[in-house]
Design an enzyme around this catalytic site. Structure first.
Site, PDB file in Angstrom:
ATOM      1  N   MET A   1       6.628   9.864   4.079  1.00 55.92           N
ATOM      2  CA  MET A   1       5.727   9.038   3.355  1.00 55.92           C
ATOM      3  C   MET A   1       5.352   9.582   1.960  1.00 55.92           C
ATOM      4  SD  MET A   1       1.753   8.392   3.961  1.00 55.92           S
ATOM      5  CE  MET A   1       1.726   7.181   5.443  1.00 55.92           C
ATOM      6  N   PRO A   2       5.626   9.148   0.847  1.00 52.61           N
ATOM      7  CA  PRO A   2       5.253  10.003  -0.444  1.00 52.61           C
ATOM      8  C   PRO A   2       3.948  10.126  -0.577  1.00 52.61           C
ATOM      9  CG  PRO A   2       7.008   8.044  -0.837  1.00 52.61           C
ATOM     10  CD  PRO A   2       6.680   7.950   0.657  1.00 52.61           C
ATOM     11  N   ILE A   3       3.523  11.261  -1.273  1.00 51.86           N
ATOM     12  CA  ILE A   3       2.100  11.356  -1.497  1.00 51.86           C
ATOM     13  C   ILE A   3       1.973  11.790  -2.997  1.00 51.86           C
ATOM     14  CG2 ILE A   3       0.288  13.016  -0.892  1.00 51.86           C
ATOM     15  CD1 ILE A   3       1.376  13.424   1.716  1.00 51.86           C
ATOM     16  N   GLY A  38       3.363   2.597   2.650  1.00 52.12           N
ATOM     17  CA  GLY A  38       4.017   3.523   2.792  1.00 52.12           C
ATOM     18  C   GLY A  38       3.726   4.721   1.797  1.00 52.12           C
ATOM     19  N   ALA A  40       0.735   7.291  -0.150  1.00 46.36           N
ATOM     20  CA  ALA A  40      -0.592   7.967   0.109  1.00 46.36           C
ATOM     21  C   ALA A  40      -0.932   8.432  -1.453  1.00 46.36           C
ATOM     22  CB  ALA A  40      -0.705   8.785   1.125  1.00 46.36           C
TER      23      ALA A  40
END
Length: 64
Positions: A1-3, A38, A40
């Site tokens: 998941m990219p943040i 997907g 955050a």
């Protein structure tokens, strides 16, 4: 998941933060793919006295 982490001075309203999170999410999905669920976005709010730039505190550079 990219943040995606956003650090900014305190003072924005909840609505401003809500809109920023939506815009950042939409831009990421549009350019990099994936889905909004997907991704955050983490917002960290900092006092101007706790942030320095160019050797000076931002509270001195940008007084209210």
């Amino acid at each position: 998941m990219p943040i995606i982490r956003v650090e900014m001075f305190k003072g924005r309203t909840r609505e401003q933060k809500r809109e920023m999170v939506k815009e950042v999410t939409d831009a990421f999905v549009r350019t990099c793919g994936g889905t909004p669920k997907g991704l955050a976005v983490v917002i960290t709010e900092v006092d101007k006295e706790d942030w320095g730039s160019g050797g000076e505190l931002c509270c001195d550079l940008y007084p209210d």
